[in-house]
Design an enzyme around this catalytic site. Structure first.
Site, PDB file in Angstrom:
ATOM      1  N   CYS A  20      19.416  67.870  21.588  1.00 49.20           N
ATOM      2  CA  CYS A  20      20.152  68.036  20.300  1.00 49.20           C
ATOM      3  C   CYS A  20      19.528  68.846  19.257  1.00 49.20           C
ATOM      4  O   CYS A  20      19.981  69.931  19.096  1.00 49.20           O
ATOM      5  CB  CYS A  20      20.607  66.685  19.594  1.00 49.20           C
ATOM      6  SG  CYS A  20      21.501  65.552  20.792  1.00 49.20           S
TER       7      CYS A  20
HETATM    8  P1  NAD Z   1      25.312  64.436  28.782  1.00 54.70           P
HETATM    9  O1  NAD Z   1      24.984  65.872  29.296  1.00 54.70           O
HETATM   10  O2  NAD Z   1      24.279  63.383  28.766  1.00 54.70           O
HETATM   11  O3  NAD Z   1      26.633  64.096  29.384  1.00 54.70           O
HETATM   12  C1  NAD Z   1      27.809  64.795  29.666  1.00 54.70           C
HETATM   13  C2  NAD Z   1      28.715  64.311  30.736  1.00 54.70           C
HETATM   14  O4  NAD Z   1      30.026  65.166  30.867  1.00 54.70           O
HETATM   15  C3  NAD Z   1      27.953  64.379  32.036  1.00 54.70           C
HETATM   16  O5  NAD Z   1      28.133  63.135  32.562  1.00 54.70           O
HETATM   17  C4  NAD Z   1      28.879  65.602  32.866  1.00 54.70           C
HETATM   18  O6  NAD Z   1      28.894  65.224  34.139  1.00 54.70           O
HETATM   19  C5  NAD Z   1      30.261  65.321  32.051  1.00 54.70           C
HETATM   20  N1  NAD Z   1      31.322  66.410  32.029  1.00 54.70           N
HETATM   21  C6  NAD Z   1      30.944  67.737  32.116  1.00 54.70           C
HETATM   22  N2  NAD Z   1      31.932  68.427  32.005  1.00 54.70           N
HETATM   23  C7  NAD Z   1      33.055  67.520  32.284  1.00 54.70           C
HETATM   24  C8  NAD Z   1      34.586  67.390  32.745  1.00 54.70           C
HETATM   25  N3  NAD Z   1      34.982  68.790  32.428  1.00 54.70           N
HETATM   26  N4  NAD Z   1      35.284  66.493  32.741  1.00 54.70           N
HETATM   27  C9  NAD Z   1      34.780  65.316  32.998  1.00 54.70           C
HETATM   28  N5  NAD Z   1      33.292  65.056  32.679  1.00 54.70           N
HETATM   29  C10 NAD Z   1      32.589  66.184  32.231  1.00 54.70           C
HETATM   30  O7  NAD Z   1      25.783  64.675  27.284  1.00 54.70           O
HETATM   31  P2  NAD Z   1      25.513  63.619  25.948  1.00 54.70           P
HETATM   32  O8  NAD Z   1      24.062  63.806  25.816  1.00 54.70           O
HETATM   33  O9  NAD Z   1      26.099  62.324  26.139  1.00 54.70           O
HETATM   34  O10 NAD Z   1      26.162  64.408  24.968  1.00 54.70           O
HETATM   35  C11 NAD Z   1      27.348  64.794  24.595  1.00 54.70           C
HETATM   36  C12 NAD Z   1      27.865  65.401  23.283  1.00 54.70           C
HETATM   37  O11 NAD Z   1      27.441  64.607  22.380  1.00 54.70           O
HETATM   38  C13 NAD Z   1      27.075  66.792  23.179  1.00 54.70           C
HETATM   39  O12 NAD Z   1      27.733  67.479  22.333  1.00 54.70           O
HETATM   40  C14 NAD Z   1      25.739  66.353  22.242  1.00 54.70           C
HETATM   41  O13 NAD Z   1      25.345  67.398  21.571  1.00 54.70           O
HETATM   42  C15 NAD Z   1      26.442  65.287  21.629  1.00 54.70           C
HETATM   43  N6  NAD Z   1      25.337  64.289  20.912  1.00 54.70           N
HETATM   44  C16 NAD Z   1      24.416  63.705  22.066  1.00 54.70           C
HETATM   45  C17 NAD Z   1      23.453  62.754  21.470  1.00 54.70           C
HETATM   46  C18 NAD Z   1      22.274  62.429  22.322  1.00 54.70           C
HETATM   47  O14 NAD Z   1      21.574  61.733  21.891  1.00 54.70           O
HETATM   48  N7  NAD Z   1      22.301  62.688  23.517  1.00 54.70           N
HETATM   49  C19 NAD Z   1      23.793  62.441  20.021  1.00 54.70           C
HETATM   50  C20 NAD Z   1      24.759  62.683  19.470  1.00 54.70           C
HETATM   51  C21 NAD Z   1      25.501  63.932  19.819  1.00 54.70           C
END
Ligand code: NAD
Length: 447
Positions: free
Chosen positions: A273
Site C-alpha cells: 500500500c
Molecule cells: P489483492 O491483490 O490481495 O487481491 C485482489 C484480488 O482481486 C485477487 O484475488 C485477484 O484475483 C482479484 N481480481 C483481480 N481482478 C479481478 C476481476 N476482474 N474480477 C474478480 N476478481 C479479480 O489486493 P488487496 O491487498 O486485497 O487490495 C485490494 C485493494 O484494497 C487495493 O486497492 C489496495 O490498495 C486496497 N487496500 C489494501 C490493503 C491491504 O492491507 N492489503 C489495505 C487497505 C486498502
C-alpha cells in the site's frame, strides 16, 4: 429495514476479510474472484494468504452457509449491493493501474444490464480521485445502460485495515468513510455498516466520492511521511555522538500533537500500500498540475533507507564478499506473509551484489520469498539454523520470535556475532555487554 444481500468482487486481503467479517455478523455474502484456484481454496476453508484468525472465521461462515466463493459473476444477480475490492497496483511509471477495476466493472455491468431493481455498487479498492465517478460510474452508465440515482447507487468506501490485524481492524475501525454519489446510496451503505458494528459504532463520515478517495491517499501519505521523517531524524542522530534516536523520538512522540505511532526508526516502509499509494498520488498530483515535493522526499528517503543496513555492515566489514549473512525477516511487516514491496528484497539483492552468501528466515513468508529468489539464497527451517556459522545478521522484520532471542543465542550459533538491528528490537547495552558487535539504525558511536 433494507434486506442486504452482499457480493464482493476480489478476494484478496481486503475483499476476503470484509466478506468473512460481514458473513460472521449474519449477512449473506457471495465472494467473486477471477482466480479459480483461489476460489477453490477458499471454499475448502483455506486462505490464499496468511492472516491471523481469518481461517477460523472463514470455516465458521462456510459451515453456516453464510458465505461462498465463486468465479461466476452471474451470482451477483442474487445480491443487491456489490463491493469492488480488486487490486490497484502501480504501473511501471508509478501511475495507478486501473485494469482490474475496469475489467471487474465491465463484468459487473454485463450482469447488471439484465437487472431492473436498484443495485448499489461500492468501490472499496484504493483509487485516485475521480475514478469511482468517471471510470466505474461511467462504464456502468455508458456501456451497460444503468441509470445513476435510479437503478444504480454508487459509493466509495475506502479501506483502512492493516495486514496482520485485518480482522481486528474490520471490527474496530477508527472511522468509516462513505463517499456518496447521492444521499440514498450513502444512507444504504451507512445503514449496512451501522447494522454490522452493533454496539461498537465507529464515527461515520459522509463525503463526496472524490473526498473519500482522497482521504485514503492523504492518510497513507501522511503515515508514510511520518515514517520517512522518523528515519531522517535517525539518520541525523547516527552522526551525533552519544545520541540514540530512540530517546529522541520518544521525547518527540510524547507531545500529544505528534503522537508516537509510526514514529520509529527503521529500514523504511514496504508493503502493497504505502509505496504504491504515495507513487500514485505523486503522479496524479503532477498530472493535475501540482508538484508534490514533500511526497517526493518521503519516497526518496524511503528508497535509500534499506541500504542503511548495508552501510552499517560495512562499518564492521570493509567488504561483504564471501561472508555468510543471515537476514531475519522477509515479510514487509510481522504477522503477514506478504512480501509485496518488502525492504528485505532490496537488502537481499544488494547483499548478493556485494558477493555475500545470504541465508534467510521468516516464520511465514518463505514460500513467497522462494518465488522471488529461487535458489539464489538459502532458506533456513528455523532461526537457529539461520544463524549457524553466520558472520553477520540483519534484523529486517520485527517478528516477536526474534525479539525473544538473547545475546547468548547469537554468540552460540554465529561464527562471528555481528548484529545489525534494522528495527530497533534489542537493547544495545545488553548486547554489547556480552561482547557482541552491535549496530542499529539511529544509534551513533559511543551510545
Ligand atoms: P489483492 O491483490 O490481495 O487481491 C485482489 C484480488 O482481486 C485477487 O484475488 C485477484 O484475483 C482479484 N481480481 C483481480 N481482478 C479481478 C476481476 N476482474 N474480477 C474478480 N476478481 C479479480 O489486493 P488487496 O491487498 O486485497 O487490495 C485490494 C485493494 O484494497 C487495493 O486497492 C489496495 O490498495 C486496497 N487496500 C489494501 C490493503 C491491504 O492491507 N492489503 C489495505 C487497505 C486498502
Amino acid at each position: 429495514m433494507y434486506k442486504y444481500r452482499v457480493s464482493i468482487i476480489g478476494l484478496g486481503y481486503v475483499g476476503l476479510t470484509t466478506a468473512v467479517a460481514l458473513a460472521s455478523r449474519g449477512f449473506n455474502v457471495i465472494g467473486i474472484d477471477a482466480n479459480s484456484m483461489k476460489v477453490e481454496k477458499i471454499n475448502n476453508g483455506e486462505l490464499p494468504f496468511y492472516e491471523p484468525g481469518l481461517r477460523d472465521l472463514l470455516i465458521k461462515v462456510l459451515d453456516k452457509k453464510r458465505f461462498h466463493a465463486t468465479t461466476d459473476y452471474k451470482e451477483i444477480l442474487n445480491t443487491n449491493i456489490t463491493f469492488i475490492c480488486v487490486g490497484t497496483p502501480s504501473l511501471p511509471d508509478g501511475r495507478i493501474d486501473l485494469s482490474q477495476i475496469v475489467s471487474a466493472t465491465k463484468s459487473l455491468g454485463n450482469v447488471l444490464r439484465k437487472k431492473n431493481d436498484i443495485h448499489f455498487v461500492v468501490v472499496k479498492s484504493t483509487v485516485i480521485p475521480g475514478t469511482t465517478r468517471n471510470v466505474v460510474g461511467k462504464i456502468l452508465v455508458n456501456n451497460y445502460g444503468k441509470r445513476l440515482g435510479e437503478n444504480l447507487g454508487l459509493c466509495m468506501n475506502p479501506e483502512f485495515l492493516r495486514e496482520g490485524t485485518a480482522l481486528y481492524d474490520t471490527f474496530n475501525p477508527g472511522r468509516v468513510v462513505i463517499g456518496e454519489y447521492d444521499k440514498k446510496s450513502g444512507d444504504i451503505l451507512e445503514n449496512l455498516w451501522r447494522t454490522f458494528y452493533r454496539a461498537n459504532q465507529p464515527p461515520i463520515l459522509r463525503t463526496s466520492l472524490e473526498a473519500a478517495e482522497m482521504i485514503k491517499y492523504a492518510s497513507n501519505a501522511f503515515l508514510a511521511t511520518k515514517i520517512s521523517f522518523a528515519n531522517t531524524i535517525a539518520n541525523i542522530c547516527q552522526h551525533i555522538p552519544n545520541c540514540d534516536v530512540l530517546e529522541v523520538l520518544r521525547g518527540v512522540g510524547l507531545d500529544h500533537r505528534i503522537n508516537p505511532a509510526f514514529l520509529g526508526p527503521g529500514l523504511g516502509f514496504g508493503g502493497s500500500c504505502f509505496p504504491k499509494d504515495v507513487k500514485a498520488l505523486i503522479s496524479f498530483s503532477k498530472d493535475i498540475g501540482y508538484e508534490p515535493i514533500l511526497l517526493e522526499a518521503t519516497l526518496k528517503v524511503n528508497e535509500e533507507q534499506p541500504y542503511k543496513a548495508i552501510e552499517l555492515a560495512k562499518k564492521h566489514y570493509n567488504s561483504l564478499k564471501g561472508l555468510r549473512v543471515t537476514v531475519l525477516g522477509l515479510a514487509f511487516k510481522p504477522n503477514t506473509d506478504d512480501m509485496r514491496g518488502a525492504v528485505s528484497i532490496k537488502i537481499i539483492n544488494k547483499l548478493l551484489e556485494e558477493g555475500a552468501k545470504v541465508v534467510v528466515h521468516d516464520p511465514k513468508a518463505v514460500a513467497n520469498a522462494r518465488k522471488i529468489f529461487s535458489d539464489k539464497i538459502e532458506y533456513a527451517s528455523d532461526v537457529y539454523n539461520a544463524l549457524k556459522g553466520a558472520d553477520l545478521v540483519i534484523i529486517v522484520t520485527e517478528w516477536d520470535e526474534y525479539k525473544k532471542l538473547t545475546p547468548s543465542v547469537f554468540k552460540t550459533y554465529m561464527r562471528r556475532a555481528v548484529i545489525i538491528d534494522g528495527r530497533r528490537i534489542y537493547n544495545p547495552q545488553t548486547f554489547r555487554n556480552e561482547g557482541i558487535s552491535f549496530y542499529a539504525i539511529g544509534l551513533s558511536e559511543g551510545t
